[in-house]
Design a protein around this motif. Structure first.
Motif, PDB file in Angstrom:
ATOM      1  N   THR A 109       0.840  -1.204   0.000  1.00 15.19           N
ATOM      2  CA  THR A 109       0.000   0.000   0.000  1.00 15.19           C
ATOM      3  C   THR A 109       0.874   1.252   0.000  1.00 15.19           C
ATOM      4  OG1 THR A 109      -1.732  -1.176   1.248  1.00 15.19           O
ATOM      5  CG2 THR A 109      -1.849   1.218   1.204  1.00 15.19           C
ATOM      6  N   VAL A 147      -7.137   0.527  -0.288  1.00 12.38           N
ATOM      7  CA  VAL A 147      -6.806  -0.769   0.297  1.00 12.38           C
ATOM      8  C   VAL A 147      -7.382  -1.912  -0.539  1.00 12.38           C
ATOM      9  CG1 VAL A 147      -7.100  -2.245   2.337  1.00 12.38           C
ATOM     10  CG2 VAL A 147      -6.602   0.196   2.622  1.00 12.38           C
ATOM     11  N   THR A 170      -5.174  -2.440  -3.505  1.00 12.15           N
ATOM     12  CA  THR A 170      -3.935  -3.104  -3.106  1.00 12.15           C
ATOM     13  C   THR A 170      -4.173  -4.599  -2.905  1.00 12.15           C
ATOM     14  OG1 THR A 170      -3.288  -1.076  -1.949  1.00 12.15           O
ATOM     15  CG2 THR A 170      -1.995  -3.053  -1.505  1.00 12.15           C
ATOM     16  N   VAL A 220      -2.364   3.203   8.068  1.00 14.10           N
ATOM     17  CA  VAL A 220      -2.266   4.113   6.920  1.00 14.10           C
ATOM     18  C   VAL A 220      -2.703   5.519   7.301  1.00 14.10           C
ATOM     19  CG1 VAL A 220      -3.196   4.636   4.631  1.00 14.10           C
ATOM     20  CG2 VAL A 220      -2.490   2.301   5.181  1.00 14.10           C
TER      21      VAL A 220
END
Length: 525
Positions: free
Chosen positions: A339, A383, A386, A482
């Motif tokens: 990510t 996400v 990814t 994140v």
């Protein structure tokens, strides 16, 4: 001289016989699929369809592409004939509609040699799996994730504080980290693994660990030992996969004994202390203790298996805690690495995500809440994309547990014990389902475009009752890291960043050749 000649001839004959026997052992089942009139990829002796420098994700993609225009086909994983299922509807039938015929995973853990690891949820089979899944399902619902949100947030703050301190007062001993002006240059895999280690320590075992300030703490070192497949251990794993029955007869152990002993002692001591002193924590171990007492109740998960719940004993609790540790130690950190890499090489995507993060912080009075993070749409898009490109598992396997006819073209009779692969990464990178599949594009998962995706072709955590039970937790762990990181830093490409990336296999997961080297610039806001 005559006697020596005959003796030499005898050795030649013996050597030829041995070669013939080895060739027969390596190829004796290569007609497995041709006898069934099933399309298959031609194998080589012993290695099957594996080739040099062809690691598992590449193997799955290659076999998936080689079987194009077929609903399914045969491949050989070492000597093991395995069906690779390409058709999404066929996958749905196997994993949901006819799930009772494919309840089990193929596993190398034997109950005789691995009494703890073999009792983890992933390794359990049949009725024992159904009972354990029904027992554990309430521990992984959204309401239980909410109770652990605070613990994970504390680990995120601890992680970000260390990076902030490093940027102001460099103390990089023992870490792959450099400084270029105001930019921190670091290999993120090491740092993210320490973050996920601390998350598991606090949420699963109730232990406060700071693996960045205490780089050699025992909990982290045991995790490194358990997931390390370097040196001779990789050959041991191959032997277990190729000859599982032989290893079971010999009672060979595949996991380090000291790891099992460490976590057994840790879990038993922690449970005893909590029972004696009445300690209650919102972590996984507490939920397992509740399940043991039979008072863990909550809303059921999407795929709860409604069977009579089996009473847990201490070994069951140790096994589930160990599985949670092994599954989360390396997998979540790898997802975080990919990510971060994609955000660094796509700065416009990172900027848009930071805007959403800033707005969320402003609305929350400078704090992230469980509801706020779960409602962040662009974060979920990033996400999800990814996970499409780099799913935690390239494929999942299933074992046929009863006589079954695969209703496809051509039909295929499967006997108990035969295995199949569901090629997750093959589906995710199929241009028929995801145009320009190698491009990182979160817009695929926007509200408008997501409705166009066939849900049977996007299965990062598997599908059906065997879907990963910890997927909610994994997503929360990754998303929180994140948002905390990007609220304080901006990721950037540096000279050491491998562009374009070259995927390699390290341990159980994918990695990048050269490492996840990226730069971090402190944000001014």
């Amino acid at each position: 001289m005559l006697d020596w000649t005959w003796s030499f001839s005898d050795w030649i004959i013996l050597f030829a016989v041995l070669l013939a026997v080895l060739y027969w052992l390596g190829t004796s089942n290569h007609n497995h699929f041709s006898k069934k009139n099933v399309p298959f990829i031609k194998p080589i002796p012993f290695m099957g369809n594996l080739r040099r420098n062809l690691f598992f994700p590449q193997l799955i993609i290659k076999c998936y592409n080689d079987l194009k225009d077929h609903q399914y086909g045969g491949m050989f994983f070492f000597r093991n004939p395995t069906l690779l299922i390409r058709d999404p509807e066929l996958i749905k039938t196997i994993t949901i509609k006819d799930f009772d015929s494919f309840t089990d995973h193929r596993t190398v853990f034997s109950e005789l040699s691995e009494p703890i690891w073999s009792r983890g949820l992933f390794s359990l089979k049949g009725q024992r799996w159904k009972e354990m899944r029904a027992t554990l399902s309430p521990a992984f619902t959204s309401s239980k994730m909410k109770t652990m949100f605070v613990l994970v947030s504390e680990c995120c703050q601890q992680f970000v504080r260390y990076l902030e301190d490093s940027s102001q007062h460099p103390h990089h001993e023992g870490y792959k980290i450099e400084q270029d002006g105001d930019t921190l240059i670091l290999e993120l895999k090491d740092f993210y693994t320490r973050y996920t280690n601390d998350v598991i320590a606090t949420t699963a075992f109730g232990i406060g660990v700071d693996s960045l300030k205490q780089p050699k703490n025992e909990f982290y070192m045991m995790g490194q030992d358990a997931t390390n497949l370097g040196g001779l251990r990789i050959f041991k794993w191959i032997f277990f996969v190729m000859m599982p029955k032989v290893t079971q007869v010999l009672r060979m152990s595949v996991m380090p004994k000291k790891v099992s002993e460490f976590f057994t002692s840790l879990v038993l001591d922690t449970m005893a202390t909590r029972e004696r002193e009445g300690i209650v924590r919102p972590d996984m171990l507490q939920l397992l203790m509740q399940a043991k007492r039979g008072n863990l109740h909550d809303e059921h998960s999407d795929y709860e298996v409604k069977d009579t719940k089996r009473q847990l004993d201490d070994t069951d609790i140790i096994a589930q805690a160990l599985l949670f540790f092994l599954a989360g130690f390396d997998t979540a950190s790898t997802l975080l690495c990919f990510t971060s890499y994609e955000l660094a090489v796509n700065p416009e995507i990172q900027t848009r995500l930071q805007q959403e993060i800033d707005e969320t912080l402003k609305e929350g009075g400078g704090k992230f809440t469980y509801e706020a993070v779960n409602s962040m749409k662009y974060l979920d898009m990033v996400v999800s994309e990814t996970l499409r490109l780099y799913p935690p598992a390239a494929a999942v396997d299933r074992v046929c547990v009863r006589q079954y006819t695969l209703n496809a073209d051509p039909p295929c009779e499967m006997s108990p014990g035969e295995a199949l692969f569901i090629p997750i990464i093959g589906l995710h990178r199929d241009p028929e389902y995801f145009p320009d599949p190698e491009r990182f594009d979160p817009e695929r998962f926007s509200e408008e475009n997501k409705a166009k995706i066939n849900p049977l072709t996007y299965i990062p955590f598997g599908m059906g009752p065997r879907i990963c039970i910890g997927n909610r937790f994994a997503l929360m762990e990754v998303k929180l890291a994140v948002v905390h990181l990007l609220s304080r830093f901006t990721l950037k490409v540096v000279a050491k960043t491998p562009v374009p990336l070259k995927i390699v296999q390290k341990g159980f997961n994918m990695s990048i050749d050269g490492g996840f080297w990226l730069g971090l610039d402190k944000r001014s806001t």
